[in-house]
Motif scaffolding. Structure first.
Motif, PDB file in Angstrom:
ATOM      1  N   GLU A  88       0.819  -1.219   0.000  1.00  0.00           N
ATOM      2  CA  GLU A  88       0.000   0.000   0.000  1.00  0.00           C
ATOM      3  C   GLU A  88       0.853   1.270   0.000  1.00  0.00           C
ATOM      4  N   ILE A  89       2.164   1.083   0.017  1.00  0.00           N
ATOM      5  CA  ILE A  89       3.086   2.224   0.061  1.00  0.00           C
ATOM      6  C   ILE A  89       3.555   2.574  -1.351  1.00  0.00           C
ATOM      7  N   LYS A  90       3.358   3.850  -1.724  1.00  0.00           N
ATOM      8  CA  LYS A  90       3.774   4.306  -3.057  1.00  0.00           C
ATOM      9  C   LYS A  90       5.281   4.479  -3.108  1.00  0.00           C
ATOM     10  N   GLU A  91       5.829   5.036  -2.021  1.00  0.00           N
ATOM     11  CA  GLU A  91       7.246   5.415  -2.053  1.00  0.00           C
ATOM     12  C   GLU A  91       7.797   5.434  -0.626  1.00  0.00           C
ATOM     13  N   VAL A  92       9.002   4.944  -0.464  1.00  0.00           N
ATOM     14  CA  VAL A  92       9.691   5.064   0.829  1.00  0.00           C
ATOM     15  C   VAL A  92      10.475   6.373   0.806  1.00  0.00           C
ATOM     16  N   LEU A  93      10.128   7.288   1.709  1.00  0.00           N
ATOM     17  CA  LEU A  93      10.831   8.584   1.741  1.00  0.00           C
ATOM     18  C   LEU A  93      12.112   8.492   2.559  1.00  0.00           C
ATOM     19  N   ILE A  94      12.026   7.810   3.711  1.00  0.00           N
ATOM     20  CA  ILE A  94      13.183   7.685   4.593  1.00  0.00           C
ATOM     21  C   ILE A  94      13.268   6.227   5.047  1.00  0.00           C
ATOM     22  N   SER A  95      14.376   5.588   4.734  1.00  0.00           N
ATOM     23  CA  SER A  95      14.512   4.154   5.018  1.00  0.00           C
ATOM     24  C   SER A  95      14.761   3.910   6.502  1.00  0.00           C
ATOM     25  N   GLU A  96      14.576   2.661   6.888  1.00  0.00           N
ATOM     26  CA  GLU A  96      14.813   2.246   8.264  1.00  0.00           C
ATOM     27  C   GLU A  96      16.260   2.562   8.665  1.00  0.00           C
ATOM     28  N   GLU A  97      17.184   2.291   7.758  1.00  0.00           N
ATOM     29  CA  GLU A  97      18.595   2.521   8.052  1.00  0.00           C
ATOM     30  C   GLU A  97      18.902   4.010   8.243  1.00  0.00           C
ATOM     31  N   GLU A  98      18.335   4.836   7.376  1.00  0.00           N
ATOM     32  CA  GLU A  98      18.533   6.290   7.510  1.00  0.00           C
ATOM     33  C   GLU A  98      17.973   6.799   8.834  1.00  0.00           C
ATOM     34  N   ILE A  99      16.812   6.266   9.210  1.00  0.00           N
ATOM     35  CA  ILE A  99      16.210   6.673  10.493  1.00  0.00           C
ATOM     36  C   ILE A  99      17.127   6.286  11.645  1.00  0.00           C
ATOM     37  N   GLN A 100      17.607   5.050  11.626  1.00  0.00           N
ATOM     38  CA  GLN A 100      18.411   4.575  12.764  1.00  0.00           C
ATOM     39  C   GLN A 100      19.732   5.332  12.877  1.00  0.00           C
ATOM     40  N   THR A 101      20.334   5.666  11.737  1.00  0.00           N
ATOM     41  CA  THR A 101      21.574   6.451  11.754  1.00  0.00           C
ATOM     42  C   THR A 101      21.318   7.828  12.362  1.00  0.00           C
ATOM     43  N   LYS A 102      20.214   8.439  11.934  1.00  0.00           N
ATOM     44  CA  LYS A 102      19.865   9.783  12.433  1.00  0.00           C
ATOM     45  C   LYS A 102      19.542   9.755  13.923  1.00  0.00           C
ATOM     46  N   VAL A 103      18.833   8.732  14.350  1.00  0.00           N
ATOM     47  CA  VAL A 103      18.453   8.627  15.766  1.00  0.00           C
ATOM     48  C   VAL A 103      19.704   8.523  16.651  1.00  0.00           C
ATOM     49  N   ARG A 104      20.684   7.775  16.162  1.00  0.00           N
ATOM     50  CA  ARG A 104      21.941   7.650  16.905  1.00  0.00           C
ATOM     51  C   ARG A 104      22.626   9.011  17.045  1.00  0.00           C
ATOM     52  N   GLU A 105      22.623   9.764  15.956  1.00  0.00           N
ATOM     53  CA  GLU A 105      23.244  11.100  15.941  1.00  0.00           C
ATOM     54  C   GLU A 105      22.497  12.056  16.889  1.00  0.00           C
ATOM     55  N   LEU A 106      21.171  12.030  16.833  1.00  0.00           N
ATOM     56  CA  LEU A 106      20.382  12.893  17.726  1.00  0.00           C
ATOM     57  C   LEU A 106      20.613  12.506  19.182  1.00  0.00           C
ATOM     58  N   GLY A 107      20.658  11.206  19.439  1.00  0.00           N
ATOM     59  CA  GLY A 107      20.877  10.718  20.802  1.00  0.00           C
ATOM     60  C   GLY A 107      22.218  11.175  21.354  1.00  0.00           C
ATOM     61  N   ALA A 108      23.238  11.158  20.506  1.00  0.00           N
ATOM     62  CA  ALA A 108      24.575  11.594  20.936  1.00  0.00           C
ATOM     63  C   ALA A 108      24.567  13.089  21.278  1.00  0.00           C
ATOM     64  N   ASN A 109      23.902  13.889  20.428  1.00  0.00           N
ATOM     65  CA  ASN A 109      23.802  15.331  20.701  1.00  0.00           C
ATOM     66  C   ASN A 109      23.079  15.612  22.008  1.00  0.00           C
ATOM     67  N   LEU A 110      21.988  14.888  22.208  1.00  0.00           N
ATOM     68  CA  LEU A 110      21.180  15.118  23.402  1.00  0.00           C
ATOM     69  C   LEU A 110      21.901  14.645  24.660  1.00  0.00           C
ATOM     70  N   SER A 111      22.717  13.622  24.523  1.00  0.00           N
ATOM     71  CA  SER A 111      23.498  13.150  25.677  1.00  0.00           C
ATOM     72  C   SER A 111      24.443  14.242  26.164  1.00  0.00           C
ATOM     73  N   LYS A 112      25.021  14.981  25.213  1.00  0.00           N
ATOM     74  CA  LYS A 112      25.907  16.090  25.589  1.00  0.00           C
ATOM     75  C   LYS A 112      25.103  17.221  26.222  1.00  0.00           C
ATOM     76  N   GLU A 113      24.027  17.570  25.551  1.00  0.00           N
ATOM     77  CA  GLU A 113      23.174  18.680  25.992  1.00  0.00           C
ATOM     78  C   GLU A 113      22.680  18.479  27.435  1.00  0.00           C
ATOM     79  N   TYR A 114      22.299  17.266  27.769  1.00  0.00           N
ATOM     80  CA  TYR A 114      21.646  17.010  29.060  1.00  0.00           C
ATOM     81  C   TYR A 114      22.497  16.181  30.026  1.00  0.00           C
ATOM     82  N   SER A 115      23.808  16.165  29.826  1.00  0.00           N
ATOM     83  CA  SER A 115      24.653  15.290  30.643  1.00  0.00           C
ATOM     84  C   SER A 115      24.573  15.576  32.141  1.00  0.00           C
ATOM     85  N   GLU A 116      24.255  16.815  32.486  1.00  0.00           N
ATOM     86  CA  GLU A 116      24.273  17.191  33.906  1.00  0.00           C
ATOM     87  C   GLU A 116      22.891  17.281  34.536  1.00  0.00           C
TER      88      GLU A 116
END
Ligand code: XMP
Ligand code: MG
Length: 180
Positions: free
Chosen positions: A5-33
């Motif tokens: 039922e999907i016409k097109e995949v805009l963002i793949s599972e792999e792209e999402i997981q890579t991005k989530v890792r990057e966001l998580g790393a940034n947020l870990s720095k931001e909120y470390s304390e």
């Protein structure tokens, strides 16, 4: 199968997981304390929130809000109704709101103002997807995973009539699916 039922995949599972890792790393720095209160907006943010917090190597607390905007499935009206409020007080806390998508910005604008009113120490927003063309209020997320075009997208939390939230990627539905 659901994927037919999907016409097109805009963002793949792999792209999402890579991005989530990057966001998580940034947020870990931001909120470390600061032992942040990480607030997921139900139901759409659930898969993103689940993956994101596992990439944050800090102490944090999770909570959830369920809000609905008066209006129909695809267009938000700006009036927000609280279906489920937080269990935790935000007073004096660093609050991180986790969203699936920012479209008009009305839902998030309401939540940011609500948490300021409740005396949060800081309020920041991380969204997986940002649809800037849909914006009706001036709201910029502190962190965004991907910019998406002004098209209705589903998957990884995002639904059409409650379906497709369990797709592991972000996609666009075939038009015949909407037409029923
Ligand atoms: P606002 O307009 O308040 O809306 O920023 C955010 C909420 O609107 C829904 N939304 C979508 N849901 N595909 C969806 O499945 C989309 O393309 C889409 N655009 C907006 C979503 O519930 C989000 O939390
Ligand atoms: Mg939603």
């Amino acid at each position: 199968m659901m994927k037919d039922e999907i016409k097109e995949v805009l963002i793949s599972e792999e792209e999402i997981q890579t991005k989530v890792r990057e966001l998580g790393a940034n947020l870990s720095k931001e909120y470390s304390e600061s032992f942040p209160l990480v607030v997921g907006v139900l139901k759409g943010a659930m898969p993103f929130m689940s993956d994101l917090i596992k990439r944050m190597d800090i102490h944090l607390e999770v909570d959830f809000m369920d809000v609905s905007s008066y209006g129909n499935e695809m267009v938000s009206s700006g009036e927000v109704k609280i279906i489920k409020d937080l269990n935790t007080s935000v007073e004096g806390r660093d609050v991180l709101i986790v969203e699936d998508i920012i479209d008009s910005g009305l839902t998030l604008n309401y939540l940011v103002e609500l948490f300021h009113y409740r005396k949060a120490k800081s309020v920041k927003v991380v969204t997986l997807l940002d649809k800037p063309e849909g914006r009706k209020v001036d709201l910029t997320p502190d962190l965004a995973g991907f910019i998406v075009p002004d098209e209705f997208v589903v998957g990884y939390g995002l639904d059409f009539a409650e379906r497709y939230r369990n797709l592991p990627y972000i996609g666009v539905l075939k038009p015949e699916v909407y037409q029923g």
